[in-house]
Design an enzyme around this catalytic site. Structure first.
Site, PDB file in Angstrom:
ATOM      1  N   GLY A   7     -51.721 -69.505  35.650  1.00 47.96           N
ATOM      2  CA  GLY A   7     -51.601 -69.790  37.088  1.00 47.96           C
ATOM      3  C   GLY A   7     -52.931 -69.506  37.787  1.00 47.96           C
ATOM      4  O   GLY A   7     -52.958 -69.213  38.977  1.00 47.96           O
ATOM      5  N   GLY A  10     -53.918 -70.968  41.122  1.00 51.27           N
ATOM      6  CA  GLY A  10     -53.045 -70.694  42.271  1.00 51.27           C
ATOM      7  C   GLY A  10     -53.645 -69.708  43.258  1.00 51.27           C
ATOM      8  O   GLY A  10     -54.783 -69.244  43.100  1.00 51.27           O
ATOM      9  N   TYR A 141     -35.280 -67.699  40.203  1.00 50.87           N
ATOM     10  CA  TYR A 141     -36.608 -67.062  40.222  1.00 50.87           C
ATOM     11  C   TYR A 141     -36.466 -65.557  39.988  1.00 50.87           C
ATOM     12  O   TYR A 141     -37.166 -64.968  39.154  1.00 50.87           O
ATOM     13  CB  TYR A 141     -37.235 -67.356  41.582  1.00 50.87           C
TER      14      TYR A 141
HETATM   15  N1  LIG Z   1     -47.153 -65.371  46.711  1.00 55.93           N
HETATM   16  C1  LIG Z   1     -46.249 -64.396  46.819  1.00 55.93           C
HETATM   17  O1  LIG Z   1     -45.868 -63.994  47.926  1.00 55.93           O
HETATM   18  C2  LIG Z   1     -45.699 -63.716  45.585  1.00 55.93           C
HETATM   19  C3  LIG Z   1     -44.809 -62.634  45.747  1.00 55.93           C
HETATM   20  C4  LIG Z   1     -44.294 -62.004  44.616  1.00 55.93           C
HETATM   21  C5  LIG Z   1     -44.674 -62.448  43.356  1.00 55.93           C
HETATM   22  N2  LIG Z   1     -45.526 -63.505  43.240  1.00 55.93           N
HETATM   23  C6  LIG Z   1     -45.887 -63.971  41.904  1.00 55.93           C
HETATM   24  O2  LIG Z   1     -47.296 -64.018  41.784  1.00 55.93           O
HETATM   25  C7  LIG Z   1     -47.653 -65.088  40.908  1.00 55.93           C
HETATM   26  C8  LIG Z   1     -48.683 -65.982  41.570  1.00 55.93           C
HETATM   27  O3  LIG Z   1     -48.131 -66.498  42.775  1.00 55.93           O
HETATM   28  P1  LIG Z   1     -48.985 -67.402  43.778  1.00 55.93           P
HETATM   29  O4  LIG Z   1     -48.583 -67.045  45.149  1.00 55.93           O
HETATM   30  O5  LIG Z   1     -50.399 -67.386  43.392  1.00 55.93           O
HETATM   31  O6  LIG Z   1     -48.331 -68.815  43.472  1.00 55.93           O
HETATM   32  P2  LIG Z   1     -49.026 -70.238  43.311  1.00 55.93           P
HETATM   33  O7  LIG Z   1     -47.939 -71.250  43.342  1.00 55.93           O
HETATM   34  O8  LIG Z   1     -50.165 -70.383  44.275  1.00 55.93           O
HETATM   35  O9  LIG Z   1     -49.645 -70.130  41.861  1.00 55.93           O
HETATM   36  C9  LIG Z   1     -48.869 -70.327  40.705  1.00 55.93           C
HETATM   37  C10 LIG Z   1     -49.678 -71.208  39.764  1.00 55.93           C
HETATM   38  O10 LIG Z   1     -48.882 -71.449  38.591  1.00 55.93           O
HETATM   39  C11 LIG Z   1     -49.165 -72.763  38.188  1.00 55.93           C
HETATM   40  N3  LIG Z   1     -48.104 -73.314  37.352  1.00 55.93           N
HETATM   41  C12 LIG Z   1     -46.881 -73.757  37.750  1.00 55.93           C
HETATM   42  N4  LIG Z   1     -46.232 -74.287  36.704  1.00 55.93           N
HETATM   43  C13 LIG Z   1     -47.050 -74.174  35.626  1.00 55.93           C
HETATM   44  C14 LIG Z   1     -46.945 -74.549  34.278  1.00 55.93           C
HETATM   45  N5  LIG Z   1     -45.854 -75.172  33.813  1.00 55.93           N
HETATM   46  N6  LIG Z   1     -47.974 -74.273  33.449  1.00 55.93           N
HETATM   47  C15 LIG Z   1     -49.106 -73.671  33.913  1.00 55.93           C
HETATM   48  N7  LIG Z   1     -49.267 -73.298  35.196  1.00 55.93           N
HETATM   49  C16 LIG Z   1     -48.251 -73.550  36.034  1.00 55.93           C
HETATM   50  C17 LIG Z   1     -49.286 -73.555  39.494  1.00 55.93           C
HETATM   51  O11 LIG Z   1     -50.004 -74.788  39.295  1.00 55.93           O
HETATM   52  C18 LIG Z   1     -50.020 -72.569  40.384  1.00 55.93           C
HETATM   53  O12 LIG Z   1     -51.424 -72.778  40.383  1.00 55.93           O
HETATM   54  C19 LIG Z   1     -46.346 -65.784  40.523  1.00 55.93           C
HETATM   55  O13 LIG Z   1     -45.893 -65.268  39.294  1.00 55.93           O
HETATM   56  C20 LIG Z   1     -45.404 -65.364  41.617  1.00 55.93           C
HETATM   57  O14 LIG Z   1     -44.076 -65.384  41.189  1.00 55.93           O
HETATM   58  C21 LIG Z   1     -46.047 -64.143  44.324  1.00 55.93           C
END
Ligand SMILES: NC(=O)c1ccc[n+]([C@@H]2O[C@H](COP(=O)([O-])OP(=O)(O)OC[C@H]3O[C@@H](n4cnc5c(N)ncnc54)[C@H](O)[C@@H]3O)[C@@H](O)[C@H]2O)c1
Length: 314
Positions: A7, A10, A141
Site C-alpha cells: 500500500g 497510499g 474491514y
Molecule cells: N486512514 C485511516 O484513517 C486509517 C485508520 C486506521 C487504519 N488504517 C490502515 O492504514 C493502512 C493505510 O491506510 P491509508 O489511509 O493509507 O489508505 P489508502 O487507501 O490511502 O492506502 C491503501 C493502499 O493500498 C493499496 N491497495 C488496495 N488494494 C490493493 C491490492 N489488492 N494490492 C496492493 N495494494 C492494494 C491502495 O492502492 C492504496 O494505495 C490500511 O491498512 C488501513 O486499513 C487507516
C-alpha cells in the site's frame, strides 16, 4: 535498513516512505496502483513494484526480489470500500495479510509492522477501550483487522516472525482518500480550508478517535524501533484526540470563519461509525515504547492551513 511498504502508494504508506528515506533507509513501495500525479516529495527516492496483495505470487515475488529487513503492511481496502465490495475486501484484507506474513517468513524478513484499526472493535465497548478487550466488529474491514492481528500473533509465537501492530485512530491529513467511513473527519477540515462547502455524512455528535498523520507515522516507526525486550504483546492501542464532528467543525470555524459546513447523515455510514469506539486506552503503548501524541485538533487545523500557505501566498 531496507523496508518494503505494501500500500506504499497510499496516504499513510507514502508518508512512512518519506520518513524512512529522510532517515537514510532504503524503501520499496508495493501497490496495485500508484497516484497518477506521481509520488510527490518522494520523487525517485523509492523503488516501486506493481503487485496485487490478493495474488500470492505477486507478494512472494516482491519479497523474494527485494529481500527487505522489514515489511510495513499497509495495503488494504478501507472500511467503506470493503462494505461495498466485501469479496474483493476479503481477498485483499484477509488473504493479502496471509500472503504478506507467509512471504515474510519464507524469505527471512525480520519484522512486519501492521496497521490495525479502531474498527477492530465492535459496539458496546467501554470508553476508553482497554488494549485487551473483546473484539467483535460488525464490518468486514474490522473482521479482517482482527484476523490479521491474530494471524500475526500466530506467526510471532509459533514461527518466530517479529510481528507488531498499532490500532490506528482515524488518520487526518492532506491526501487522505475517501475509502474509509471515517473520512468525514479529514474532509470537515480539508474542504473548508480550501474554500469549499462540505456536507458531512455523519451526525454532529459522532465521536471517534482521530490522529494527525505525522503522529501516525511516528507511532509506526517508534514501534518498529522499540527493543523487543520492552514489548509484552504484538498489538497496541494508540489514542490521539476524540472530538465530536460538531467540535471539529467549530475548530475549523475558529480559524476559517467563512467555512460552510452542514450535516446530512447517511444511515449506512452512520451505522459503521456508531459501531466504533469513542476513544482507546493507550497505557501499554505509552509505557512500553514511549508513545505520546504531539498534535491536537487545533494543531491539526493549523497544519492544514500551513500546508496551503505556499499555494495561496498566505
Ligand atoms: N486512514 C485511516 O484513517 C486509517 C485508520 C486506521 C487504519 N488504517 C490502515 O492504514 C493502512 C493505510 O491506510 P491509508 O489511509 O493509507 O489508505 P489508502 O487507501 O490511502 O492506502 C491503501 C493502499 O493500498 C493499496 N491497495 C488496495 N488494494 C490493493 C491490492 N489488492 N494490492 C496492493 N495494494 C492494494 C491502495 O492502492 C492504496 O494505495 C490500511 O491498512 C488501513 O486499513 C487507516
Amino acid at each position: 535498513m531496507k523496508a518494503l511498504i505494501t500500500g506504499g502508494g497510499g496516504f499513510i504508506g507514502r508518508r512512512v516512505a518519506e520518513e524512512l528515506v529522510r532517515r537514510g533507509d532504503r524503501v520499496v513501495l508495493m501497490d496495485i496502483a500508484f497516484p497518477p500525479g506521481g509520488l510527490g516529495g518522494l520523487g525517485t527516492a523509492a523503488t516501486t513494484v506493481s503487485g496485487n496483495l490478493a495474488v500470492f505470487t505477486d507478494v512472494l515475488e516482491a519479497v523474494r526480489e527485494h529481500r527487505p529487513d522489514t515489511v510495513f503492511h499497509l495495503g488494504a481496502l478501507l472500511s467503506a470500500s470493503a462494505e461495498v465490495d466485501p469479496i474483493s475486501a476479503y481477498h485483499v484484507d484477509v488473504d493479502g495479510s496471509f500472503h504478506v506474513l507467509e512471504a515474510s517468513r519464507l524469505f527471512g524478513v525480520r519484522k512486519v509492522i501492521y496497521t490495525s484499526s479502531i474498527a477492530s472493535f465492535g459496539p458496546g465497548v467501554p470508553d476508553p477501550v482497554p488494549n485487551e478487550w473483546d473484539q467483535k466488529p460488525t464490518t468486514l474491514y474490522g473482521v479482517s483487522k482482527v484476523f490479521t492481528e491474530r494471524l500475526g500473533e500466530y506467526f510471532h509465537g509459533k514461527l518466530g516472525l517479529d510481528f507488531r501492530a498499532v490500532r490506528l485512530p482515524s488518520v487526518l491529513g492532506a491526501g487522505r482518500g475517501a475509502g474509509g467511513a471515517s473520512a468525514y473527519s479529514t474532509y470537515l477540515i480539508d474542504e473548508p480550508v480550501h474554500g469549499h462547502a462540505y456536507e458531512a455524512y455523519c451526525e454532529e455528535r459522532t465521536r471517534i478517535p482521530l490522529l494527525y498523520v505525522d503522529d501516525a507515522v511516528r507511532a509506526l516507526l517508534q514501534l518498529h524501533d522499540a527493543p523487543q525486550e520492552r514489548l509484552t504483546r504484538c498489538t497496541y492501542n494508540i489514542q490521539g484526540f476524540s472530538p465530536t464532528a460538531a467540535e471539529i467543525a467549530a475548530a475549523v470555524r475558529a480559524k476559517v470563519p467563512s467555512a460552510r459546513i452542514t450535516f446530512r447523515p447517511d444511515p449506512k455510514m452512520q451505522a459503521i461509525l456508531n459501531s466504533w469506539p469513542r476513544s482507546l486506552d493507550d497505557t501499554e503503548a505509552r509505557r512500553e515504547w514511549g508513545w505520546k501524541p504531539s498534535i491536537d485538533l487545533a494543531g491539526t487545523v493549523d497544519r492544514y492551513l500551513a500546508a496551503l500557505a505556499p499555494a495561496s501566498g498566505r
